[in-house]
Design a protein around this motif. Structure first.
Motif, mmCIF file in Angstrom:
data_model
loop_
_atom_site.group_PDB
_atom_site.id
_atom_site.type_symbol
_atom_site.label_atom_id
_atom_site.label_comp_id
_atom_site.label_asym_id
_atom_site.label_seq_id
_atom_site.Cartn_x
_atom_site.Cartn_y
_atom_site.Cartn_z
ATOM 1 N N GLU A 1 38.965 35.297 45.716
ATOM 2 C CA GLU A 1 39.807 35.473 46.899
ATOM 3 C C GLU A 1 41.288 35.238 46.583
ATOM 4 O O GLU A 1 42.167 35.820 47.193
ATOM 5 C CB GLU A 1 39.390 34.509 48.032
ATOM 6 N N LYS A 2 41.554 34.369 45.602
ATOM 7 C CA LYS A 2 42.945 34.007 45.302
ATOM 8 C C LYS A 2 43.602 34.944 44.288
ATOM 9 O O LYS A 2 44.817 34.963 44.157
ATOM 10 C CB LYS A 2 43.013 32.560 44.792
ATOM 11 N N ILE A 3 42.792 35.702 43.540
ATOM 12 C CA ILE A 3 43.371 36.551 42.487
ATOM 13 C C ILE A 3 43.245 38.031 42.805
ATOM 14 O O ILE A 3 43.803 38.874 42.116
ATOM 15 C CB ILE A 3 42.730 36.217 41.107
ATOM 16 N N CYS A 4 42.531 38.352 43.875
ATOM 17 C CA CYS A 4 42.298 39.757 44.246
ATOM 18 C C CYS A 4 43.627 40.477 44.490
ATOM 19 O O CYS A 4 44.507 39.961 45.178
ATOM 20 C CB CYS A 4 41.408 39.831 45.487
ATOM 21 N N LEU A 5 43.762 41.697 43.929
ATOM 22 C CA LEU A 5 44.995 42.470 44.083
ATOM 23 C C LEU A 5 44.906 43.474 45.224
ATOM 24 O O LEU A 5 45.892 44.127 45.558
ATOM 25 C CB LEU A 5 45.292 43.228 42.768
ATOM 26 N N ASN A 6 43.734 43.626 45.768
ATOM 27 C CA ASN A 6 43.533 44.565 46.858
ATOM 28 C C ASN A 6 43.955 43.920 48.188
ATOM 29 O O ASN A 6 44.058 42.699 48.281
ATOM 30 C CB ASN A 6 42.048 44.963 46.918
ATOM 31 N N GLU A 7 44.184 44.734 49.200
ATOM 32 C CA GLU A 7 44.561 44.183 50.505
ATOM 33 C C GLU A 7 43.461 43.314 51.085
ATOM 34 O O GLU A 7 43.710 42.305 51.729
ATOM 35 C CB GLU A 7 44.890 45.326 51.475
ATOM 36 N N GLU A 8 42.216 43.725 50.870
ATOM 37 C CA GLU A 8 41.052 42.956 51.307
ATOM 38 C C GLU A 8 40.100 42.807 50.139
ATOM 39 O O GLU A 8 40.048 43.661 49.259
ATOM 40 C CB GLU A 8 40.321 43.697 52.436
ATOM 41 N N VAL A 9 39.318 41.703 50.132
ATOM 42 C CA VAL A 9 38.339 41.528 49.047
ATOM 43 C C VAL A 9 37.134 42.406 49.358
ATOM 44 O O VAL A 9 36.170 41.992 50.005
ATOM 45 C CB VAL A 9 37.917 40.036 48.916
ATOM 46 N N PRO B 1 41.020 50.365 44.488
ATOM 47 C CA PRO B 1 41.331 51.203 43.318
ATOM 48 C C PRO B 1 41.023 50.505 41.993
ATOM 49 O O PRO B 1 40.805 51.169 40.966
ATOM 50 C CB PRO B 1 42.839 51.475 43.471
ATOM 51 N N TYR B 2 41.016 49.163 42.020
ATOM 52 C CA TYR B 2 40.724 48.420 40.785
ATOM 53 C C TYR B 2 39.227 48.418 40.470
ATOM 54 O O TYR B 2 38.828 48.266 39.315
ATOM 55 C CB TYR B 2 41.242 46.977 40.901
ATOM 56 N N ALA B 3 38.404 48.571 41.504
ATOM 57 C CA ALA B 3 36.944 48.630 41.300
ATOM 58 C C ALA B 3 36.535 50.000 40.779
ATOM 59 O O ALA B 3 35.587 50.130 39.994
ATOM 60 C CB ALA B 3 36.213 48.332 42.611
ATOM 61 N N LYS B 4 37.265 51.052 41.192
ATOM 62 C CA LYS B 4 36.917 52.421 40.797
ATOM 63 C C LYS B 4 37.203 52.621 39.301
ATOM 64 O O LYS B 4 38.334 52.499 38.849
ATOM 65 C CB LYS B 4 37.703 53.431 41.627
ATOM 66 N N ILE C 1 46.587 37.318 33.443
ATOM 67 C CA ILE C 1 45.404 38.113 33.839
ATOM 68 C C ILE C 1 45.807 39.168 34.864
ATOM 69 O O ILE C 1 45.426 40.339 34.750
ATOM 70 C CB ILE C 1 44.288 37.193 34.381
ATOM 71 N N VAL C 2 46.614 38.779 35.847
ATOM 72 C CA VAL C 2 47.072 39.731 36.869
ATOM 73 C C VAL C 2 47.921 40.834 36.221
ATOM 74 O O VAL C 2 47.762 42.027 36.524
ATOM 75 C CB VAL C 2 47.857 39.005 37.984
ATOM 76 N N HIS D 1 46.057 47.873 33.321
ATOM 77 C CA HIS D 1 44.870 48.682 32.992
ATOM 78 C C HIS D 1 44.061 49.087 34.224
ATOM 79 O O HIS D 1 42.996 49.694 34.081
ATOM 80 C CB HIS D 1 43.979 47.906 32.017
ATOM 81 N N GLN D 2 44.547 48.708 35.409
ATOM 82 C CA GLN D 2 43.856 49.058 36.663
ATOM 83 C C GLN D 2 42.403 48.568 36.665
ATOM 84 O O GLN D 2 41.461 49.345 36.869
ATOM 85 C CB GLN D 2 43.910 50.575 36.891
ATOM 86 N N VAL D 3 42.224 47.270 36.396
ATOM 87 C CA VAL D 3 40.885 46.674 36.450
ATOM 88 C C VAL D 3 40.893 45.499 37.424
ATOM 89 O O VAL D 3 41.956 44.955 37.745
ATOM 90 C CB VAL D 3 40.400 46.190 35.045
ATOM 91 N N CYS D 4 39.714 45.099 37.866
ATOM 92 C CA CYS D 4 39.590 43.969 38.795
ATOM 93 C C CYS D 4 39.935 42.678 38.050
ATOM 94 O O CYS D 4 39.284 42.350 37.050
ATOM 95 C CB CYS D 4 38.156 43.896 39.321
ATOM 96 N N PRO D 5 40.952 41.930 38.510
ATOM 97 C CA PRO D 5 41.364 40.727 37.767
ATOM 98 C C PRO D 5 40.284 39.660 37.684
ATOM 99 O O PRO D 5 40.180 38.959 36.672
ATOM 100 C CB PRO D 5 42.590 40.230 38.527
#
Length: 780
Positions: free
Chosen positions: A278-286, A294-297, A322-323, A329-333
């Motif tokens: 929850e604290k490192i997620c780059l998306n608007e919502e987890v 887009p990081y999950a795709k 990490i962020v 690289h557009q990956v989930c942190p």
């Protein structure tokens, strides 16, 4: 020189061939348990020609590597015509949706087992079979492919070739790392008092595969004294990983700083700081799926390149690093950080990643991990944290709510909710009647069957109704129920079931009173665990409740700071017991007034509860309108906390008095060095509020060892007192005063819990004596 690598078939296949999206869209979670049963059903459906669970091992010399690959084939079927390697996969999908190319990783595992078996038995051709078993319908679908040995060998060596690139990187990194560790000396010119002794004790504990419980006051340098010998153990091949475990972000930062100090002296070590999703997620919502993030795709298409990139360029993988690389690289942190932890030597994270059965890092702890080291900082916090981790609860209200909401469109789900509600009503009728609370040592097993049935119904609903407006909240409830059933598996004599009526609602809890056994089972999986804190008093108590045994080591240190820098006063003529508080507010205020009047500066006053604090605060402000005061709120955001603490940084000639709560956010884990804090008053002996749970703990330990009151109330209370007192002297140049107010501080059993550095305390029977003692102290 031959380089040794050991890898499982599953890890080899999943690492080299992974691709596609992260998709945490609900797919069902009971499959692990059901999957085991599915395997057994398929295996049992054959006769003697079928051998289940065949362990396979292959040693391969490749380039300058000796690679040991091991795994377990689900089954081998020998007929007159041929040999079939059977790979069983359980599913909840309809079987007609699964064609033979449904999942290439499934074939890859089967092909690896086929190659290993054919190589060992000198077979030229073999069949690989995928058996898909539908859990719900108990039906199977079999897909079979024929391979020559040459085809399997080409496929297998192709995997190995890709894996060796990573193995080479790992091997050469370890050479660089171990050479740097060998050259590393202690990063400071001199050891502080007690520091060398602690470092040696930690090293010997690791060497002897024991656990150590160390009470080391502020100023010894606990963090560096535990990390330094642990890293030395990695360099000597005694250990492979260090887990630095803590309850607070601030102490994780101290661990990173210590590694940074050693890096400055030439250390090369890969360290990672794991931040909650929850604290490192780059998306608007987890929302971990390719439609919403887009990081999950395509995460798995890119993540290996991201890992290689960061490992080539960075040693210390902080949250910021990490962020940065996750964005590049557009990956989930979060998933990226978990992958990086596999390549890291030191992993800094919260307790729950090692101990919580629901969120622990299974990639490390499902196997042995017998060359890992646990460094458990602020270990006193683990007692209540582990009770929480191993307990679970449900309430009746959701069963009623969703029974009604699902009645029309989903009658089967509604019925399952209703059955759970009926089971809870039965529990209420039989056990609660007019009582406020009820508990029993035995499980109430009648509740499990309807919950398990509801879990199955919800699993199917969640898969089929992904667009439903209630999907998110039902998924949350589903995982709560799953956790409840999982915790029920641990239920033994150290648990009780308790029931608390809450108006029309009712809570049912599986309460872990004594977490020691479950903690000890986790500790058995690692080489050594070091529990350390400034306040592990009494040590025997902490060793007992944290899963140690009499063979484990205990060590205590005195404060390295000069005794003369601390003035400790004990006002043991005032009762702060709940029943006496109304009569003693004014006495407490007078003691505080005398205490803060002898020298201008910042003071902290700690109380056992918000209500008590607020009453004294109002009295104090009323009598002292000219003194600056601040008070801790019951709920404070990160920003509020920062503002509160920044008040201590203001350079001013005035006195400031801060009011806070014992055991709260400001009574431990904060550093107010020098003149930022010159004194603290501790009102009360910190006893946890008398409540049903604490009384259960008291009764349990009373029957276990005759120390029920001590284990439930006294020891946890005094820990809060010692933590709060520890805010005052944070460095050898600090000078400060502490005033303890409560008649119980004069009782011998409390005095026995005083640390050695408190032996020079002065008793003050009235406020005038406080003035005299402090005038003398501040004058020198």
């Amino acid at each position: 020189m031959s380089k040794q690598i050991k890898v499982s078939v599953r890890n080899l296949v999943e690492f080299v061939l992974r691709s596609g999206d992260i998709d945490n869209t609900f797919m069902g979670s009971t499959r692990a348990v059901e999957g085991t049963r599915a395997h057994q059903k398929v295996q049992n459906s054959y006769g003697e020609e079928y051998t289940p669970e065949v362990a396979l091992r292959h040693i391969l010399n490749y380039e300058d590597f000796t690679i040991e690959i091991e795994g377990r084939a689900d089954g081998i079927l020998k007929t007159d015509e041929n040999i079939i390697i059977d790979e069983i996969k359980s599913t909840i999908r309809p079987l007609d949706e699964l064609d033979e190319d449904y999942n290439q990783l499934h074939w890859a595992q089967g092909k690896c087992y086929g190659y290993m078996y054919a190589k060992e038995n000198k077979i030229d051709e073999i069949n690989i079979q995928l058996t898909y078993y539908n859990i719900e319908w108990e039906e199977t679908r079999k897909c079979i492919k024929y391979y020559t040995f040459k085809e399997l060998e080409e496929f297998f060596l192709g995997l190995i070739e890709e894996y060796v690139e990573w193995a080479n990187m790992t091997f050469y990194w370890q050479m660089v790392r171990d050479a740097a560790i060998k050259e590393l000396s202690f990063p400071f010119k001199n050891y502080r008092k007690g520091q060398r002794k602690l470092a040696v004790a930690v090293y010997e504990t690791i060497l002897n595969e024991k656990n150590l419980f160390a009470q080391a006051p502020t100023g010894i340098g606990k963090t560096i004294s535990t990390i330094f010998p642990s890293i030395k153990a990695i360099g000597e091949g005694i250990a492979s990983k260090v887990f630095y475990l803590t309850a607070k972000t601030i102490t994780r930062q101290v661990a990173l700083n210590s590694i940074g100090q050693m890096a400055w002296k030439g250390l090369r070590i890969k360290s990672i700081f794991i931040t909650a999703k929850e604290k490192i997620c780059l998306n608007e919502e987890v929302k971990c799926n390719p439609r919403d993030c887009p990081y999950a795709k395509g995460h798995y298409d890119r993540v290996n390149q991201a890992i290689m990139d960061v490992l080539e360029k960075q040693d210390m993988m902080t949250r910021e690093i990490i962020v940065e690389y996750a964005q590049l690289h557009q990956v989930c942190p979060f998933e990226f950080s978990l992958d990086l932890s596999l390549w890291s030597d030191v992993i800094i994270c919260d307790y729950n990643y090692a101990f919580d059965p629901n969120v622990s890092l299974k990639r490390f702890f499902e196997g042995n991990g017998n060359d890992y080291i646990f460094l458990i900082d602020e270990a006193h916090n683990l007692v209540d944290r582990s009770r929480d981790m191993f307990s679970a609860q449900i309430t009746k209200e959701p069963f009623i709510k969703y029974k009604r909401l699902f009645r029309e469109k989903f009658p089967n789900v509604s019925k399952a909710f209703n059955n759970c509600n009926n089971a809870m009503n039965k529990v209420k009728r039989e056990h609660v009647s007019n009582k406020d609370f009820y508990y029993q040592k035995e499980e109430i097993t009648d509740i499990y069957s309807p919950i398990n049935k509801l879990i199955k119904e919800l699993e199917e609903w969640l898969i089929n109704e992904k667009g439903h407006g209630l999907h998110e909240e039902i998924q949350e409830l589903y995982f709560e129920l799953l956790r409840f059933i999982k915790i029920a598996d641990f239920y033994d004599k150290r648990y009780v079931t308790y029931i608390e009526p809450m108006g029309k609602d009712m809570l049912l809890k599986l309460f872990c009173i004594d977490p020691s056994y479950l903690l000890s089972e986790i500790l058995k999986k690692v080489r050594a665990a070091i529990f350390f804190s400034a306040t592990l008093t009494p040590l025997d108590y902490y060793r007992d409740v944290l899963g140690g045994d009499e063979e484990d080591y205990i060590i205590r240190f005195s404060s390295p700071f000069p005794k003369d820098n601390l003035c400790l006063l004990v006002g043991d003529t005032i009762s702060t017991k709940y029943k006496d508080r109304d009569k003693t507010y004014l006495n407490v205020v007078e003691y505080i007034e005398e205490f803060v009047s002898q020298k201008k500066g910042n003071y902290f006053i700690f109380f056992p509860s918000y209500k008590y604090m607020e009453q004294v605060y109002l009295n104090f402000v009323d009598r002292n309108p000219d003194i600056r005061t601040i008070i801790q709120e019951s709920f404070m955001t990160e920003e509020d906390r920062e503002k509160f603490l920044n008040r201590f940084n203001l350079e001013t000639e005035d006195t400031m008095v801060a009011f806070g709560v014992l055991g709260g956010i400001f009574s431990e884990g904060i550093d107010l060095i020098g003149d930022k804090l010159i004194g603290a008053v501790i009102v009360g002996v910190g006893l946890p509020q008398i409540c049903f749970e604490r009384d259960i703990i008291r009764e349990y330990f009373q029957s276990e060892n005759g120390l029920g009151y001590e284990y439930a109330y006294m020891y946890p209370g005094m820990n809060k007192v010692l933590q709060a007192a520890g805010r005052v002297i944070r460095s050898e140049k600090d000078k400060g005063a502490i005033l303890l107010i409560d008649e119980r501080f004069g009782i011998i059993k409390y005095k026995r819990l005083y640390p050695k550095e408190w032996s020079h305390y002065k008793r003050v029977a009235n406020s005038k004596l406080i003035r005299v003692k402090l005038m003398e102290f501040w004058k020198n």
